[in-house]
Each structure stands twice: as structure tokens, then as C-alpha cells.
Design a protein around this motif. Structure first.
Motif, mmCIF file in Angstrom:
data_model
loop_
_atom_site.group_PDB
_atom_site.id
_atom_site.type_symbol
_atom_site.label_atom_id
_atom_site.label_comp_id
_atom_site.label_asym_id
_atom_site.label_seq_id
_atom_site.Cartn_x
_atom_site.Cartn_y
_atom_site.Cartn_z
ATOM 1 N N GLU A 1 41.767 36.680 17.099
ATOM 2 C CA GLU A 1 41.465 37.785 16.188
ATOM 3 C C GLU A 1 40.038 38.284 16.390
ATOM 4 N N LEU A 2 39.111 37.369 16.582
ATOM 5 C CA LEU A 2 37.733 37.760 16.827
ATOM 6 C C LEU A 2 37.619 38.568 18.115
ATOM 7 N N MET A 3 38.358 38.154 19.137
ATOM 8 C CA MET A 3 38.311 38.845 20.421
ATOM 9 C C MET A 3 38.913 40.243 20.357
ATOM 10 N N ARG A 4 39.691 40.517 19.326
ATOM 11 C CA ARG A 4 40.349 41.815 19.206
ATOM 12 C C ARG A 4 39.764 42.675 18.081
ATOM 13 N N ALA A 5 38.620 42.251 17.551
ATOM 14 C CA ALA A 5 37.994 42.994 16.448
ATOM 15 C C ALA A 5 37.103 44.111 16.977
ATOM 16 N N ARG A 6 37.636 44.875 17.889
ATOM 17 C CA ARG A 6 36.876 45.978 18.483
ATOM 18 C C ARG A 6 36.574 47.032 17.418
ATOM 19 N N GLY A 7 35.346 47.493 17.397
ATOM 20 C CA GLY A 7 34.919 48.424 16.371
ATOM 21 C C GLY A 7 34.237 47.737 15.208
ATOM 22 N N LEU A 8 34.488 46.445 15.044
ATOM 23 C CA LEU A 8 33.811 45.650 14.025
ATOM 24 C C LEU A 8 32.775 44.727 14.648
ATOM 25 N N VAL A 9 33.116 44.170 15.800
ATOM 26 C CA VAL A 9 32.198 43.310 16.559
ATOM 27 C C VAL A 9 31.728 44.096 17.775
ATOM 28 N N ASP A 10 30.418 44.151 17.978
ATOM 29 C CA ASP A 10 29.873 44.969 19.067
ATOM 30 C C ASP A 10 29.882 44.269 20.409
ATOM 31 N N VAL A 11 29.718 42.960 20.418
ATOM 32 C CA VAL A 11 29.715 42.227 21.674
ATOM 33 C C VAL A 11 30.058 40.768 21.399
ATOM 34 N N LEU A 12 30.750 40.147 22.352
ATOM 35 C CA LEU A 12 31.044 38.713 22.293
ATOM 36 C C LEU A 12 30.309 38.008 23.418
ATOM 37 N N ILE A 13 29.800 36.818 23.105
ATOM 38 C CA ILE A 13 29.149 35.985 24.110
ATOM 39 C C ILE A 13 29.829 34.619 24.093
ATOM 40 N N PRO A 14 30.622 34.289 25.117
ATOM 41 C CA PRO A 14 31.225 32.960 25.182
ATOM 42 C C PRO A 14 30.281 31.963 25.836
ATOM 43 N N ARG A 15 30.178 30.781 25.263
ATOM 44 C CA ARG A 15 29.366 29.706 25.841
ATOM 45 C C ARG A 15 30.219 28.461 25.904
ATOM 46 N N GLY A 16 30.446 27.969 27.112
ATOM 47 C CA GLY A 16 31.268 26.770 27.240
ATOM 48 C C GLY A 16 31.788 26.620 28.651
ATOM 49 N N GLY A 17 32.922 25.962 28.774
ATOM 50 C CA GLY A 17 33.501 25.692 30.074
ATOM 51 C C GLY A 17 34.162 26.910 30.692
ATOM 52 N N ALA A 18 34.563 26.747 31.943
ATOM 53 C CA ALA A 18 35.145 27.859 32.694
ATOM 54 C C ALA A 18 36.403 28.394 32.033
ATOM 55 N N SER A 19 37.223 27.524 31.458
ATOM 56 C CA SER A 19 38.476 27.961 30.835
ATOM 57 C C SER A 19 38.207 28.842 29.625
ATOM 58 N N LEU A 20 37.258 28.436 28.776
ATOM 59 C CA LEU A 20 36.911 29.238 27.609
ATOM 60 C C LEU A 20 36.393 30.612 28.027
ATOM 61 N N ILE A 21 35.461 30.628 28.962
ATOM 62 C CA ILE A 21 34.855 31.892 29.389
ATOM 63 C C ILE A 21 35.907 32.814 29.993
ATOM 64 N N ARG A 22 36.779 32.264 30.834
ATOM 65 C CA ARG A 22 37.816 33.079 31.472
ATOM 66 C C ARG A 22 38.753 33.666 30.419
ATOM 67 N N THR A 23 39.116 32.870 29.425
ATOM 68 C CA THR A 23 40.013 33.348 28.372
ATOM 69 C C THR A 23 39.390 34.510 27.608
ATOM 70 N N VAL A 24 38.123 34.389 27.237
ATOM 71 C CA VAL A 24 37.459 35.442 26.472
ATOM 72 C C VAL A 24 37.329 36.709 27.316
ATOM 73 N N VAL A 25 36.922 36.550 28.571
ATOM 74 C CA VAL A 25 36.743 37.713 29.442
ATOM 75 C C VAL A 25 38.066 38.448 29.657
ATOM 76 N N GLU A 26 39.140 37.706 29.865
ATOM 77 C CA GLU A 26 40.421 38.315 30.215
ATOM 78 C C GLU A 26 41.181 38.858 29.014
ATOM 79 N N GLU A 27 40.983 38.276 27.837
ATOM 80 C CA GLU A 27 41.812 38.636 26.690
ATOM 81 C C GLU A 27 41.093 39.463 25.636
ATOM 82 N N SER A 28 39.782 39.564 25.693
ATOM 83 C CA SER A 28 39.045 40.255 24.640
ATOM 84 C C SER A 28 39.104 41.766 24.808
ATOM 85 N N THR A 29 39.277 42.480 23.690
ATOM 86 C CA THR A 29 39.111 43.931 23.694
ATOM 87 C C THR A 29 37.698 44.312 23.264
ATOM 88 N N VAL A 30 36.947 43.348 22.722
ATOM 89 C CA VAL A 30 35.541 43.540 22.394
ATOM 90 C C VAL A 30 34.730 43.375 23.682
#
Length: 423
Positions: A193-222
Motif C-alpha cells: 500500500e505504501l508503494m502505491r500511495a502515489r500522490g501522497l508519498v513523494d519518494v520512497l527509499i528502500p534500505r536493505g537486501g537485494a530482494s527488498l530493493i528489487r521488490t520496491v523498485v519493480e512494484e512501486s508506483t511512487v
């Protein structure tokens, strides 16, 4: 601009958006006052933070979590005091908000200024120690941003207690408590839900392992600022000082192997291999490092009585984050660069050489966020670069690249001043 349907996560993001609008025009004195209040409150309420942390520790041990990970999760009064000291350090850093990036008077007399402004609402999704909760909040507040914090479920009790302290402190300083919020929920759905809160969240910064970062980059609309994994390389050139190269290699690998700026691969020019490999193997062995090497490294290991594991393609791609390193002998600089281009994560690469021509060639050909010449990869760090602090290390190429200090948590806008100008 899309607006998500109402839910606990999107309601939290809407409150953050409103709070960000209040925070953005506040002067530095107000933001710094809030940070000082945070530091004082952390120390004053360390008892309740430690008590909440004890719940997370108990769950971690019951789940069979390793002692190393459990230790990273642990908060003590001494560690909380150190976190408070870090917040006070942020207070003393230069304020990026309002900085004039460039300015000029146009031929028609209009005055043009490009100034730094907060990003707005910054979401941080992280798998890390609970001190990141405070570090991220402090840097976002200093740069005028509201922050939404989504940490690991393993630290949920600790993060909840920390955010409660932060919210009370900023409110006591005259700011809306909602400039700092913990994203509700411990499930992956709250992250989605956070990754799809486009218009409410201006930017996302993932910090963690490769799997987490890849998931956020590939699935986020923010929009996402990608912080990178660290498959970092050290290249020992034919003209390297061997003693220097050994010291740089060992420091890059073994000073703290679990961080993203630790070296994961060493490449050695064939012209220096016979002299360098025995020295390097002895030093790496003494540091407790296991070498995953090509045929040349395996032969050198047999000659030295040191076991070298045969390297596979998985080793060249690995971010070990442990006392392991991949190792190869290459025909020359061009081959080293070709290997780095294929396998690097774009974080940090180092060359050790006394040949300035080779150094310049390496710097020109290697496309990573940082390139070290005769220095350890471990220097890719906001504090080491003199930025005072960092929110992460970006391996992307848009907006921010490398260690992200306070300026990277801002955007810019143009202020144009005229005297009745019309076009």
C-alpha cells in the motif's frame, strides 16, 4: 496523480502530506529545536524504549535468530545515548533548505534563482537496526520532510516505542506530530500500500537486501531512489605497490564485511600475480577471509598451503556480506574493467596502482557511484565523505547518486522575480 482508497496506510500518508505542508516553510531554528527535543527525549525515556526492545529480543531468540542479528536489534541505554548524540550532530549540519543552487539576471531584467526545497513526504522501507528509525527521521526533519517509517516486523515493538518518543518531542517543539509516523501494520500488504500511495508519498527509499530493493523498485508506483547492493571490486594493477595493495584489500574486505561498501571481489593483473598472490593469501587468511578463486588463485593456495575454493559464476555475482571474497587473475586493466562491467552492482570499485595513466583509464572506464584510486572501498560513506550523515547510498543515476546527505533529500524550485514583466 493517483489517490489510493482509504486504508490505515493511506490515511497515515494523507496526514503526513498535511504535516509536510506545515513543516516545509518552518525556519531552521524550529526544525533544529525539534531535533534537540528528540535527542533529550530519547535519553529521558530510554527505559521505556529498552523495555519495548526486550519484547523484540525475546521474540528473536524464540525464533532462533542468530546472536549476531539479535545483537544488531538490541537497544541499551548506552546505545540510545549514542543515537541521541547522532541526532545532536545532525543539528549542527548545514541547512540545505533555501540554498541557492544557481542564480542570474536574465537579459530582460528578470531575476532567476533555483533554490533547494524539501521533497515533501519521504517513505523509508528498511531492514535494519532500530537506530535507523531515528537516523532517518532526523535527516528528513532537518531537510524539511515528513517521514513515513516502515521497518522490519522483527523490530516493530522497538520502532513503535521510538516513534512515540519522536512524535511527542516534535509536537513539544511546535510541529505537527504527523511529520514522523510509523506505517501501520506488520504485513507485506502494508508495504504494498505504501508503494502505491502515489500522490501522497513523494519518494520512497528502500534500505536493505537485494530482494527488498528489487521488490520496491519493480512494484512501486511512487518514485524510488534506489539504494544499492554492494558487489564492490578491488583491482590490483601491474604497477601496484604490493604492500599498499595488500593493506587496501584487507581493509576493503575484512574491516567490516557485512556492509555494502565492503569488497566482494579482487582482480589482479597477471604481471604482478606471482608476487602479490602469496602475500594476499597470507593476509586474507590471517583476517579470517575465505577465498573463492580462479585456477591461478587455487594454484597459489596449494603452493602456500592455503585452501582456496573454486570460484563459480555465482561467486562473481555474490554480495557475500561475510568473510568471503571472490578472486581472479586478469590479463590487464581492460579485462578487469570488462569483468566489473559484467558483475558489478555499480556501488564502488578501487584500483591500486602507481601508474597515473592506468588510474585515469580505470576512472574513465568504470561506471560506478564511486571509484577509489589507491584507497579502500570502505570510504564510500556519507560521514567519511564529510557530509556528516547519510540516508543511504544510491546506485541509480537520477537525482541522487552515491552517499545521500541532506542536499539529496531536497528538490529544487525556480523563483523568478520581475517588475511587471510580461511576455
Amino acid at each position: 496523480m493517483t489517490r489510493s482508497a482509504s486504508s490505515p496506510v493511506t490515511d497515515t500518508a494523507r496526514r503526513a502530506k498535511a504535516a509536510a505542508a506545515v513543516l516545509a516553510p518552518q525556519p531552521r531554528t524550529v526544525r533544529d529545536g525539534a531535533l534537540l527535543a528528540i535527542a533529550d527525549s530519547l535519553e529521558a525515556r530510554s527505559g521505556e524504549i529498552v523495555a519495548a526492545n526486550a519484547d523484540d529480543i525475546a521474540k528473536a531468540r524464540a525464533a532462533g535468530t542468530s546472536e549476531a542479528i539479535t545483537d544488531r536489534l538490541t537497544l541499551t541505554p548506552e546505545r540510545i545515548a549514542a543515537i541521541a548524540a547522532d541526532v545532536r550532530h545532525v543539528v549542527g549540519l548545514p541547512d540545505p533548505v533555501g540554498e541557492v543552487v544557481r542564480g542570474s539576471t536574465l537579459p530582460n531584467g528578470l531575476e532567476l534563482r533555483q533554490v533547494r526545497v524539501p521533497l515533501g513526504v519521504v517513505g523509508i522501507i528498511y531492514e535494519a537496526r532500530p537506530n535507523v528509525t531515528v537516523d532517518a527521521a532526523a535527516l528528513c526533519l532537518k531537510s524539511g520532510n515528513a517521514v513515513l517509517l516502515r521497518g522490519s516486523s522483527s523490530a516493530y515493538a522497538s520502532n513503535s516505542a521510538l516513534v512515540a518518543v519522536l512524535r511527542d518531542a516534535v509536537e513539544s517543539a511546535g510541529l505537527p506530530a504527523d511529520v514522523v509516523q510509523l506505517v501501520p501494520g506488520e504485513s507485506r500488504e502494508s508495504v504494498r500500500e505504501l508503494m502505491r500511495a502515489r500522490g501522497l508519498v513523494d519518494v520512497l527509499i528502500p534500505r536493505g537486501g537485494a530482494s527488498l530493493i528489487r521488490t520496491v523498485v519493480e512494484e512501486s508506483t511512487v518514485p524510488v531512489i534506489e539504494t544499492g547492493t554492494g558487489n564492490c571490486h578491488v583491482y590490483v594493477d601491474e604497477h601496484a605497490d604490493i604492500e599498499m595493495a595488500v593493506k587496501i584489500l584487507v581493509n576493503s574486505k575484512a574491516s567490516r564485511p557485512s556492509v555494502c561498501n565492503a569488497a566482494e571481489t579482487v582482480l589482479v593483473h597477471a604481471g604482478i600475480a606471482d608476487a602479490f598472490l602469496p602475500r594476499a593469501l597470507a593476509a586474507l587468511c590471517e583476517a579470517g577471509v575465505t577465498v573463492h578463486g580462479d585456477d591461478a588463485w587455487q594454484r597459489a593456495g596449494k603452493d602456500a598451503g592455503t585452501h582456496v575454493i573454486a570460484a563459480t559464476e555465482e561467486d562473481w555475482a555474490a554480495e557475500y556480506l561475510s568473510y568471503d571474497i571472490a578472486a581472479a587473475v586478469v590479463p590487464g586493466l581492460e579485462a578487469a574493467v570488462e569483468h566489473i562491467r559484467r558483475w558489478s552492482s555499480g556501488h564502488t570499485e578501487a584500483i591500486v596502482t602507481r601508474d597515473q595513466g592506468a588510474a585515469r583509464r580505470f576512472v574513465a572506464l568504470v561506471d560506478s557511484t564511486a571509484v577509489m584510486v589507491n584507497a579502500s572501498t570502505r570510504f564510500t560513506d556519507g560521514g567519511q565523505f564529510g557530509f556528516g550523515a547519510e540516508i543511504g547510498i544510491s546506485t541509480q543515476k537520477l537525482h541522487a547518486r552515491g552517499p545521500m546527505g541532506l542536499p539529496e533529500l531536497t528538490s529544487t524550485k525556480y523563483v523568478v522575480t520581475g517588475e511587471g514583466h510580461i511576455r
